[in-house]
Design an enzyme around this catalytic site. Structure first.
Site, PDB file in Angstrom:
ATOM      1  N   GLY A  29       0.735  -1.121   0.089  1.00 18.41           N
ATOM      2  CA  GLY A  29       0.076   0.081   0.060  1.00 18.41           C
ATOM      3  C   GLY A  29       0.774   1.094  -0.016  1.00 18.41           C
ATOM      4  N   TYR A  57      -0.654   7.163   2.936  1.00 18.41           N
ATOM      5  CA  TYR A  57       0.272   8.148   3.846  1.00 18.41           C
ATOM      6  C   TYR A  57       1.356   7.149   4.389  1.00 18.41           C
ATOM      7  CZ  TYR A  57      -3.103  11.719   3.107  1.00 18.41           C
ATOM      8  OH  TYR A  57      -3.865  12.651   2.591  1.00 18.41           O
ATOM      9  N   GLU A  88     -16.494  18.193   5.397  1.00 19.37           N
ATOM     10  CA  GLU A  88     -15.510  18.813   4.497  1.00 19.37           C
ATOM     11  C   GLU A  88     -16.324  18.633   2.971  1.00 19.37           C
ATOM     12  OE1 GLU A  88     -11.050  19.124   6.017  1.00 19.37           O
ATOM     13  OE2 GLU A  88     -11.449  17.517   4.977  1.00 19.37           O
ATOM     14  N   LYS A 126      -5.073  25.496   6.719  1.00 17.81           N
ATOM     15  CA  LYS A 126      -5.266  24.117   5.882  1.00 17.81           C
ATOM     16  C   LYS A 126      -4.335  24.138   4.690  1.00 17.81           C
ATOM     17  CE  LYS A 126      -8.128  20.673   4.550  1.00 17.81           C
ATOM     18  NZ  LYS A 126      -8.083  19.385   5.190  1.00 17.81           N
TER      19      LYS A 126
END
Length: 396
Positions: free
Chosen positions: A11, A14, A170, A373
Site C-alpha cells: 500500500g 500515507y 468537508e 489548511k
C-alpha cells in the site's frame, strides 16, 4: 542472514509511502531489498478527495505518480493487487504472482464501516479513492440533467450525507459551494436543492472543540445544509434513507462517510483484529509477529487514556517514518523507538475560504484556518516530493 533482508510494503497510502521514502533515504546500498506494492501507479491525497467528489477541483490534483516519489534504484515498485497475506509463510499473494519477505509493512488502507445498517453497502456512495470521487462528481451532475427531463422528481436534487466527521463536514462544505454553479449550468431553481447531513452522535465533528463546532454548523447552515444530529440512519434503499423516528428522506444520492474499518484481508490472514484493524505494540508491530508492521487505517494505536487514536493522515505519516526507523534498527541490530503520536493540530475545511482548526492551544476559524489548511497540504507535498512537487501541486 546470508542474503540481504527483503522488506515488502503493501500500500502506497500515507504510511506506506512515507516508509518507502524514509527507507530509500536512510538505507545504505545493498543493505536491504525494498519493494513497494500498490494497485495503482499513483499515491492519492485522501484528505483532498472531498473537493473533486463535490466537483470543486480536478481529481488529478489529488494524485501523485509514485515513480516521481521513489528512487527505482533503491525501491522496487510493483503495480499489483494484494489478494492474500500469509504471515506464517512470510509470503504475500498478488493477483499476478507471489512475494516473499523478511519484513512486512501493511498499509493497505481501510474500508467503509457500515455498522450493519441495511442497504448502505449496496446503495450508498463512498469517498475512498480517485475513481470513487470521479463517480460521485459525475453522479451529482447527472442528477441535475435527469431533473430537467423529469421535473416532478425532486429527489434527484436531494442529497443525503451520512456522517458528520471530518470527511462528511468537508464534503458538504464543498458541495454547498458547487450547487449554485450546477443550478446556473442546468437552469435549476436553487431553492429546490436539499442537502441533509445526518449524524448518529450527539454532535458534529465528535471530539472537536465545541465553540469551533458551533461556528462550523452556523457557516454550513447558512450555506443551506440541513443537519440532523443525534439521528441514526436505520436503512438505506435505492429511493433514499430511513432515519430514526421512522422518517424517510427520498433522495437519489446518498454518500456515506460515517466510519472506517480495517482491510478485510487482515481477518482472512488470521490476525487478531478489532473492526478489521490490528492493535499494534509500542513499535507498531502486529502481535506475535515481530517482523510485521502495521500502519494507517489497518492499525490501532492507543492513547494514554487507553482509547484508540482516530486513524488520520497525520498519525499514518508519523507511523510511516517510525516504521522505517525501526526496520533499519532491526536490520542493523540497533535500538528501536517506541511510537508516540505527536498531535500537530487539526484543521477542517468548510468550503472556499472557510475552515476551523486547533494548532497547539490556538483556535482558528474562517480565512485564517483556511490558510492554515493550505499550509498543512503544502507541508505534506514538501515532505513526500520536495519543492518541485509543491510547485506542481501546491495551488490546491
Amino acid at each position: 542472514m546470508s542474503r540481504i533482508p527483503r522488506i515488502v510494503i503493501l500500500g502506497a497510502g500515507y504510511g506506506g509511502i512515507l516508509s518507502a521514502i524514509r527507507l530509500q533515504k536512510e538505507l545504505n546500498y545493498n543493505e536491504a531489498d525494498v519493494t513497494l506494492v500498490n494497485k495503482h501507479d499513483y499515491h492519492y491525497i485522501t484528505t483532498h478527495l472531498h473537493m473533486p467528489a463535490a466537483g470543486t477541483d480536478n481529481p488529478e490534483n489529488a494524485r501523485v505518480n509514485i515513480l516521481k516519489l521513489i528512487d527505482e534504484f533503491k525501491v522496487d515498485f510493483v503495480k499489483s493487487t494484494v489478494t492474500q497475506i500469509r504471515p506464517h509463510e512470510k509470503k504475500v499473494i498478488l493477483e499476478d504472482g507471489t512475494l516473499s519477505y523478511d519484513y512486512l509493512v501493511i498499509g493497505l488502507g481501510g474500508e467503509a464501516e457500515t455498522f450493519g445498517i441495511p442497504g448502505l453497502k449496496e446503495y450508498a456512495l463512498n469517498i475512498r479513492s480517485i475513481n470513487s470521487v470521479r463517480f460521485i462528481r459525475e453522479h451529482i451532475e447527472y442528477q441535475f440533467a435527469k431533473y430537467k427531463r423529469e421535473p416532478d422528481r425532486k429527489d434527484y436534487l436531494t442529497f443525503v450525507i451520512g456522517g458528520a466527521g471530518f470527511t462528511g463536514i468537508e464534503f458538504i462544505g464543498e458541495l454547498a459551494d458547487r450547487i449554485p454553479q450546477l443550478c446556473k449550468e442546468f437552469d435549476v431553481d436553487p431553492s429546490l436543492v436539499k442537502i441533509y447531513n445526518i449524524e448518529a452522535a450527539p454532535t458534529a465533528l465528535p471530539g472537536f472543540d465545541p465553540e469551533l463546532v458551533e461556528y462550523a454548523m452556523k457557516i454550513l447552515t447558512d450555506k443551506g445544509i440541513t443537519f440532523k444530529i443525534g439521528t441514526a440512519i436505520k436503512e438505506c434503499t435505492p429511493e433514499g434513507v430511513l432515519i430514526a423516528g421512522d422518517e424517510f428522506i427520498k433522495a437519489a444520492t446518498v454518500v456515506w462517510t460515517g466510519g472506517i474499518r480495517g482491510n478485510h484481508m487482515l481477518d482472512e490472514a488470521g490476525f487478531e483484529t478489532m473492526r478489521g484493524r490490528i492493535k499494534v505494540d509500542e513499535y507498531l508491530r502486529a502481535p506475535q509477529f515481530d517482523n510485521i508492521y502495521v500502519v494507517g487505517d489497518c492499525s490501532i494505536v492507543m492513547n494514554d487514556e487507553g482509547r484508540p487514536y482516530p486513524p488520520t493522515a497525520q498519525i499514518a505519516m508519523q507511523q510511516g517514518e517510525a516504521v522505517a526507523h525501526n526496520l533499519i534498527a532491526s536490520i542493523r541490530g540497533s535500538q528501536m523507538k517506541t511510537f508516540k503520536f505527536s498531535n500537530k493540530g487539526t484543521v477542517a475545511s468548510l468550503g472556499k475560504g472557510q475552515a476551523i482548526g486547533i494548532v497547539g492551544s490556538r483556535k482558528l476559524k474562517g480565512n485564517v484556518a483556511a490558510m492554515m489548511k493550505k499550509v498543512v497540504d503544502m507541508r505534506y507535498l514538501y515532505i513526500i516530493g520536495g519543492i518541485p512537487l509543491v510547485i506542481r501541486k501546491g495551488r490546491f
